[in-house]
Design a protein around this motif. Sequence first.
Motif, short mmCIF file in Angstrom:
data_model
loop_
_atom_site.label_atom_id
_atom_site.label_comp_id
_atom_site.label_asym_id
_atom_site.label_seq_id
_atom_site.Cartn_x
_atom_site.Cartn_y
_atom_site.Cartn_z
N MET A 1 0.86 -1.16 0.00
CA MET A 1 0.00 0.00 0.00
C MET A 1 0.91 1.23 0.00
O MET A 1 1.58 1.51 1.00
N PRO A 2 0.96 1.96 -1.08
CA PRO A 2 1.95 3.02 -1.22
C PRO A 2 1.80 4.19 -0.25
O PRO A 2 2.77 4.86 0.04
N ASN A 3 0.63 4.46 0.27
CA ASN A 3 0.43 5.63 1.13
C ASN A 3 0.45 5.31 2.62
O ASN A 3 0.18 6.18 3.43
N ALA A 4 0.75 4.09 2.99
CA ALA A 4 0.79 3.72 4.40
C ALA A 4 2.00 4.38 5.06
O ALA A 4 3.06 4.52 4.47
N LEU A 5 1.82 4.80 6.31
CA LEU A 5 2.91 5.41 7.05
C LEU A 5 3.78 4.38 7.74
O LEU A 5 4.96 4.61 7.99
N SER A 6 3.20 3.26 8.07
CA SER A 6 3.96 2.17 8.68
C SER A 6 3.29 0.85 8.34
O SER A 6 2.16 0.82 7.83
N TYR A 7 3.99 -0.23 8.62
CA TYR A 7 3.49 -1.56 8.35
C TYR A 7 3.76 -2.46 9.55
O TYR A 7 4.80 -2.34 10.19
N THR A 8 2.83 -3.35 9.83
CA THR A 8 3.07 -4.40 10.81
C THR A 8 3.45 -5.65 10.04
O THR A 8 2.71 -6.10 9.16
N VAL A 9 4.62 -6.19 10.35
CA VAL A 9 5.10 -7.40 9.71
C VAL A 9 4.95 -8.54 10.70
O VAL A 9 5.47 -8.47 11.81
N GLN A 10 4.22 -9.55 10.30
CA GLN A 10 3.99 -10.70 11.16
C GLN A 10 4.58 -11.95 10.51
O GLN A 10 4.34 -12.21 9.34
N VAL A 11 5.34 -12.69 11.30
CA VAL A 11 5.94 -13.95 10.85
C VAL A 11 5.48 -15.02 11.82
O VAL A 11 5.52 -14.82 13.04
N SER A 12 5.05 -16.15 11.28
CA SER A 12 4.53 -17.22 12.11
C SER A 12 4.95 -18.57 11.55
O SER A 12 5.24 -18.69 10.36
N GLU A 13 4.98 -19.57 12.39
CA GLU A 13 5.19 -20.93 11.93
C GLU A 13 3.85 -21.57 11.58
O GLU A 13 3.80 -22.68 11.06
N SER A 14 2.77 -20.86 11.84
CA SER A 14 1.43 -21.35 11.56
C SER A 14 0.82 -20.60 10.38
O SER A 14 0.82 -19.36 10.37
N PRO A 15 0.26 -21.28 9.40
CA PRO A 15 -0.36 -20.59 8.27
C PRO A 15 -1.61 -19.80 8.65
O PRO A 15 -2.07 -18.96 7.87
N VAL A 16 -2.14 -20.03 9.85
CA VAL A 16 -3.31 -19.25 10.30
C VAL A 16 -2.92 -18.21 11.35
O VAL A 16 -3.78 -17.56 11.93
N PHE A 17 -1.62 -18.04 11.58
CA PHE A 17 -1.08 -16.98 12.44
C PHE A 17 -1.66 -17.00 13.86
O PHE A 17 -2.05 -15.97 14.40
N THR A 18 -1.73 -18.19 14.47
CA THR A 18 -2.21 -18.27 15.85
C THR A 18 -1.15 -17.79 16.84
O THR A 18 -1.49 -17.30 17.92
N THR A 19 0.12 -17.93 16.48
CA THR A 19 1.23 -17.41 17.29
C THR A 19 2.22 -16.75 16.34
O THR A 19 2.21 -17.01 15.13
N PHE A 20 3.07 -15.91 16.90
CA PHE A 20 4.00 -15.15 16.07
C PHE A 20 5.45 -15.39 16.47
O PHE A 20 5.77 -15.42 17.66
N VAL A 21 6.30 -15.53 15.48
CA VAL A 21 7.73 -15.49 15.70
C VAL A 21 8.14 -14.05 15.90
O VAL A 21 8.97 -13.72 16.75
N THR A 22 7.54 -13.16 15.13
CA THR A 22 7.72 -11.73 15.29
C THR A 22 6.45 -11.02 14.86
O THR A 22 5.70 -11.49 14.02
N ASN A 23 6.23 -9.88 15.48
CA ASN A 23 5.07 -9.03 15.19
C ASN A 23 5.58 -7.61 15.37
O ASN A 23 5.46 -7.03 16.44
N GLN A 24 6.19 -7.06 14.31
CA GLN A 24 6.91 -5.79 14.42
C GLN A 24 6.32 -4.72 13.53
O GLN A 24 5.83 -5.02 12.45
N ILE A 25 6.46 -3.49 13.97
CA ILE A 25 6.09 -2.33 13.15
C ILE A 25 7.35 -1.79 12.50
O ILE A 25 8.39 -1.67 13.15
N THR A 26 7.27 -1.50 11.21
CA THR A 26 8.38 -0.89 10.49
C THR A 26 7.87 0.34 9.75
O THR A 26 6.71 0.40 9.33
#
Length: 65
Positions: A1-26
């Motif tokens: 999304m070109p006009n977003a000011l920041s992004y939340t990047v979520q990485v998980s070992e689960s394809p349904v994202f029940t838990t996160f390896v990382t959940n960071q704002i960049t």
Amino acid sequence: MPNALSYTVQVSESPVFTTFVTNQITYGTTIYISGLSQSSRYYWRVIPETGILQVLPLIRFQRVF
């Protein structure tokens, strides 16, 4: 999304994202994530600050040393 000011990047070992390896704002287009296991599979998604969930097609990756 070109006009977003920041992004939340979520990485998980689960394809349904029940838990996160990382959940960071960049505020840029680069993020560094440490502690990934070579033998694990990971899924990631990016959510723009606008609150609209913009999920790329499900992407699975595996860390390569």
